[in-house]
Scaffold this motif. Structure first.
Motif, PDB file in Angstrom:
ATOM      1  N   ALA A   1       0.920  -1.089   0.045  1.00  0.00           N
ATOM      2  CA  ALA A   1       0.057  -0.196  -0.205  1.00  0.00           C
ATOM      3  C   ALA A   1       0.921   1.197  -0.171  1.00  0.00           C
ATOM      4  O   ALA A   1       2.114   1.164   0.497  1.00  0.00           O
ATOM      5  CB  ALA A   1      -0.840  -0.088   1.448  1.00  0.00           C
ATOM      6  N   ASP A   2       0.435   2.243  -0.498  1.00  0.00           N
ATOM      7  CA  ASP A   2       0.857   3.568  -0.580  1.00  0.00           C
ATOM      8  C   ASP A   2       1.172   4.230   1.107  1.00  0.00           C
ATOM      9  O   ASP A   2       2.132   4.485   1.582  1.00  0.00           O
ATOM     10  CB  ASP A   2       0.518   4.706  -1.310  1.00  0.00           C
ATOM     11  CG  ASP A   2       0.474   4.242  -2.847  1.00  0.00           C
ATOM     12  OD1 ASP A   2       1.720   3.342  -3.240  1.00  0.00           O
ATOM     13  OD2 ASP A   2      -0.443   4.410  -3.615  1.00  0.00           O
ATOM     14  N   THR A   3      -0.278   4.041   1.573  1.00  0.00           N
ATOM     15  CA  THR A   3      -0.572   4.636   2.909  1.00  0.00           C
ATOM     16  C   THR A   3      -1.320   3.850   3.641  1.00  0.00           C
ATOM     17  O   THR A   3      -2.185   3.053   3.127  1.00  0.00           O
ATOM     18  CB  THR A   3      -0.782   5.991   3.090  1.00  0.00           C
ATOM     19  OG1 THR A   3      -2.002   6.119   2.568  1.00  0.00           O
ATOM     20  CG2 THR A   3      -0.133   7.085   2.178  1.00  0.00           C
TER      21      THR A   3
ATOM     22  N   VAL B   1      -7.597   2.745   7.250  1.00  0.00           N
ATOM     23  CA  VAL B   1      -8.039   3.042   5.809  1.00  0.00           C
ATOM     24  C   VAL B   1      -6.483   2.777   4.745  1.00  0.00           C
ATOM     25  O   VAL B   1      -5.546   3.421   5.432  1.00  0.00           O
ATOM     26  CB  VAL B   1      -8.099   4.706   5.979  1.00  0.00           C
ATOM     27  CG1 VAL B   1      -8.321   5.148   4.361  1.00  0.00           C
ATOM     28  CG2 VAL B   1      -9.247   4.717   6.536  1.00  0.00           C
TER      29      VAL B   1
ATOM     30  N   ARG C   1      -4.503   3.199   1.253  1.00  0.00           N
ATOM     31  CA  ARG C   1      -4.600   3.563   0.031  1.00  0.00           C
ATOM     32  C   ARG C   1      -3.558   3.304  -0.868  1.00  0.00           C
ATOM     33  O   ARG C   1      -2.460   3.004  -0.467  1.00  0.00           O
ATOM     34  CB  ARG C   1      -4.515   5.196   0.111  1.00  0.00           C
ATOM     35  CG  ARG C   1      -5.679   5.677   0.797  1.00  0.00           C
ATOM     36  CD  ARG C   1      -5.683   7.152   0.830  1.00  0.00           C
ATOM     37  NE  ARG C   1      -6.732   7.724   1.687  1.00  0.00           N
ATOM     38  CZ  ARG C   1      -6.735   8.032   2.940  1.00  0.00           C
ATOM     39  NH1 ARG C   1      -5.748   7.823   3.648  1.00  0.00           N
ATOM     40  NH2 ARG C   1      -8.057   8.438   3.274  1.00  0.00           N
ATOM     41  N   ARG C   2      -3.787   3.057  -2.370  1.00  0.00           N
ATOM     42  CA  ARG C   2      -2.800   2.550  -3.423  1.00  0.00           C
ATOM     43  C   ARG C   2      -3.231   3.060  -4.497  1.00  0.00           C
ATOM     44  O   ARG C   2      -4.471   2.581  -4.865  1.00  0.00           O
ATOM     45  CB  ARG C   2      -2.677   0.980  -3.344  1.00  0.00           C
ATOM     46  CG  ARG C   2      -1.398   0.572  -3.974  1.00  0.00           C
ATOM     47  CD  ARG C   2      -1.334  -0.844  -4.184  1.00  0.00           C
ATOM     48  NE  ARG C   2      -2.386  -1.571  -5.065  1.00  0.00           N
ATOM     49  CZ  ARG C   2      -2.222  -2.730  -5.388  1.00  0.00           C
ATOM     50  NH1 ARG C   2      -1.382  -3.742  -4.989  1.00  0.00           N
ATOM     51  NH2 ARG C   2      -3.228  -3.387  -6.207  1.00  0.00           N
TER      52      ARG C   2
ATOM     53  N   GLY D   1      -4.322   5.690  -5.963  1.00  0.00           N
ATOM     54  CA  GLY D   1      -5.894   6.249  -6.079  1.00  0.00           C
ATOM     55  C   GLY D   1      -6.988   5.478  -5.588  1.00  0.00           C
ATOM     56  O   GLY D   1      -8.055   6.181  -5.320  1.00  0.00           O
ATOM     57  N   ALA D   2      -6.652   4.216  -5.339  1.00  0.00           N
ATOM     58  CA  ALA D   2      -7.834   3.335  -4.670  1.00  0.00           C
ATOM     59  C   ALA D   2      -7.631   3.330  -3.288  1.00  0.00           C
ATOM     60  O   ALA D   2      -6.655   3.451  -2.833  1.00  0.00           O
ATOM     61  CB  ALA D   2      -7.903   2.192  -5.292  1.00  0.00           C
ATOM     62  N   SER D   3      -8.844   3.226  -2.556  1.00  0.00           N
ATOM     63  CA  SER D   3      -8.604   2.883  -1.152  1.00  0.00           C
ATOM     64  C   SER D   3      -9.609   1.711  -0.704  1.00  0.00           C
ATOM     65  O   SER D   3     -10.587   1.291  -1.209  1.00  0.00           O
ATOM     66  CB  SER D   3      -9.195   4.202  -0.494  1.00  0.00           C
ATOM     67  OG  SER D   3     -10.730   4.249  -0.566  1.00  0.00           O
ATOM     68  N   ARG D   4      -9.160   1.055   0.549  1.00  0.00           N
ATOM     69  CA  ARG D   4      -9.832  -0.200   1.040  1.00  0.00           C
ATOM     70  C   ARG D   4      -9.841   0.503   2.685  1.00  0.00           C
ATOM     71  O   ARG D   4      -9.185   1.021   3.311  1.00  0.00           O
ATOM     72  CB  ARG D   4      -8.976  -1.339   0.949  1.00  0.00           C
ATOM     73  CG  ARG D   4      -9.270  -1.695  -0.467  1.00  0.00           C
ATOM     74  CD  ARG D   4      -8.310  -3.313  -0.658  1.00  0.00           C
ATOM     75  NE  ARG D   4      -8.788  -3.543  -2.069  1.00  0.00           N
ATOM     76  CZ  ARG D   4      -8.269  -4.689  -2.334  1.00  0.00           C
ATOM     77  NH1 ARG D   4      -7.555  -5.551  -1.666  1.00  0.00           N
ATOM     78  NH2 ARG D   4      -8.585  -4.993  -3.855  1.00  0.00           N
ATOM     79  N   ARG D   5     -11.093   0.053   3.463  1.00  0.00           N
ATOM     80  CA  ARG D   5     -11.509   0.467   4.698  1.00  0.00           C
ATOM     81  C   ARG D   5     -11.983  -0.531   5.476  1.00  0.00           C
ATOM     82  O   ARG D   5     -12.769  -1.400   5.102  1.00  0.00           O
ATOM     83  CB  ARG D   5     -12.425   1.610   4.567  1.00  0.00           C
ATOM     84  CG  ARG D   5     -12.853   2.466   5.931  1.00  0.00           C
ATOM     85  CD  ARG D   5     -13.550   3.530   5.497  1.00  0.00           C
ATOM     86  NE  ARG D   5     -14.124   4.242   6.686  1.00  0.00           N
ATOM     87  CZ  ARG D   5     -15.369   4.073   7.141  1.00  0.00           C
ATOM     88  NH1 ARG D   5     -16.133   3.219   6.161  1.00  0.00           N
ATOM     89  NH2 ARG D   5     -15.693   4.732   8.296  1.00  0.00           N
TER      90      ARG D   5
END
Length: 345
Positions: free
Chosen positions: A157-159, A275, A277-278, A280-284
């Motif tokens: 993931a990015d963040t 949360v 993010r990768r 531009g997409a996100s998962r939560r």
């Protein structure tokens, strides 16, 4: 008794069994049909705890005396360490578990303790054919499992942000002693590597929904940073905690938890959000429950039971998300202990 065959329950030792979290763990092991060995420093403390004997084996022992500790672990297949500060207890008990050939799990929120346990006991645990999983409490392993479940098939993931919302935090004596003992610099993941938390900690507003509403949260990393970073590649990994909880625990006048139901749980409510993010997409994911200390008991016992029940081939020191099916573990805690939603997958 099954037919004419006596079924002997599997046995799990609990160090710090007479403490606040330890009592919840002993009760949860009994609920699961496992036999606890309650270990405390003195016979007097064990007698005062009023554990049900012979369902619970009571054995006094100290970490400083291997001659008492090793016999106390006799017959156990795993040991759960609830005796903080873990900077003082994890090393000796993990070493004893390796020597005894039994799984070791603790509930440490302390980054230095978890990091040292993972590094020091990986090879000895592999040689002994056992699993060592430190930090398997509300602060630590819970977030690691939530992050792993949230990512799903993402390998990186990015963040990743972990946001912990509490409506209050009434600390136990053990929590206060651990806080006084653990003065190490807190670590986060920034630019892809473990690095010291920037001071003063970042703050922001976060809406935890109907249970807790909007709160100010401050960056406050616990042992989940060490666990997640061990097996998840991310550029940024940060944990935030409710400012109201930090205010409570920093106030020496804040009382200890008070039972609010027959199980002994306090009325405290928690919400933990992840949360990720990768590109531009996100998962939560959002998890909700009651009483962080009481919740630690079914969480750690579920992990230990999986170590006992499965044909376990992942010897060594691990974060739980490395070797367990995170979604299965979390699903097993629903709905009695946890409400969980994983979105945008």
């Amino acid at each position: 008794m099954t037919g004419n065959v006596m079924v002997t329950p599997r046995t799990v030792a609990v160090l710090g069994a007479t403490g606040h979290t330890g009592r919840f763990v002993v009760a949860e092991l009994l609920r699961r049909g496992l036999r606890p060995i309650a270990i405390a420093r003195s016979a007097e403390a064990l007698a005062a705890a009023n554990f049900r004997e012979p369902e619970v084996l009571c054995r006094p022992a100290t970490l400083e005396d291997e001659r008492s500790l090793m016999p106390a672990l006799a017959g156990a297949e795993a040991v759960i360490n609830c005796a903080g500060p873990f900077l003082d207890s994890a090393d000796a008990l993990a070493a004893a578990a390796v020597k005894a050939g039994i799984h070791y799990v603790d509930v440490s929120a302390e980054q230095p303790s978890v990091r040292t346990t993972l590094e020091k006991f990986d090879e000895p645990a592999r040689e002994a054919g056992i699993a060592v999983i430190p930090g398997m409490g509300f602060y630590g392993g819970f977030a690691d499992l939530l992050v792993t479940a949230t990512l799903g098939d993402w390998k990186s993931a990015d963040t990743i942000d972990i946001l912990i919302g509490l409506d209050s935090w009434h600390p136990t004596r053990g929590t206060r002693v651990t806080g006084e003992r653990n003065k190490a610099t807190r670590m986060v993941v920034s630019e892809g590597r473990l690095t010291p938390l920037v001071l003063p900690p970042a703050q922001k507003h976060w809406d935890f929904g109907a249970v807790l509403g909007s709160q100010i949260v401050s960056e406050m990393p616990f042992s989940e940073i060490v666990l997640v970073s061990r097996h998840v590649k991310t550029s940024e990994l940060h944990t935030y905690l409710s400012a109201v909880a930090l205010s409570d625990i920093r106030d020496k006048a804040t009382p200890a938890p008070k039972a609010a139901d027959p199980t002994g749980r306090s009325a405290q409510r928690f919400v933990v959000e992840v949360v990720a993010r990768r590109e531009g997409a996100s998962r939560r994911a959002v998890a909700r429950g009651q009483d962080i200390y009481a919740f630690t008991a079914p969480l750690v016992c579920e992990v230990v039971q999986r170590l006992l029940d499965q044909q376990f081939s992942h010897a060594g020191a691990h974060a739980p998300g490395e070797i367990l099916d995170a979604e299965e573990v979390l699903a097993a805690l629903q709905p009695d202990y946890l409400a969980l939603e994983i979105a945008a997958r």
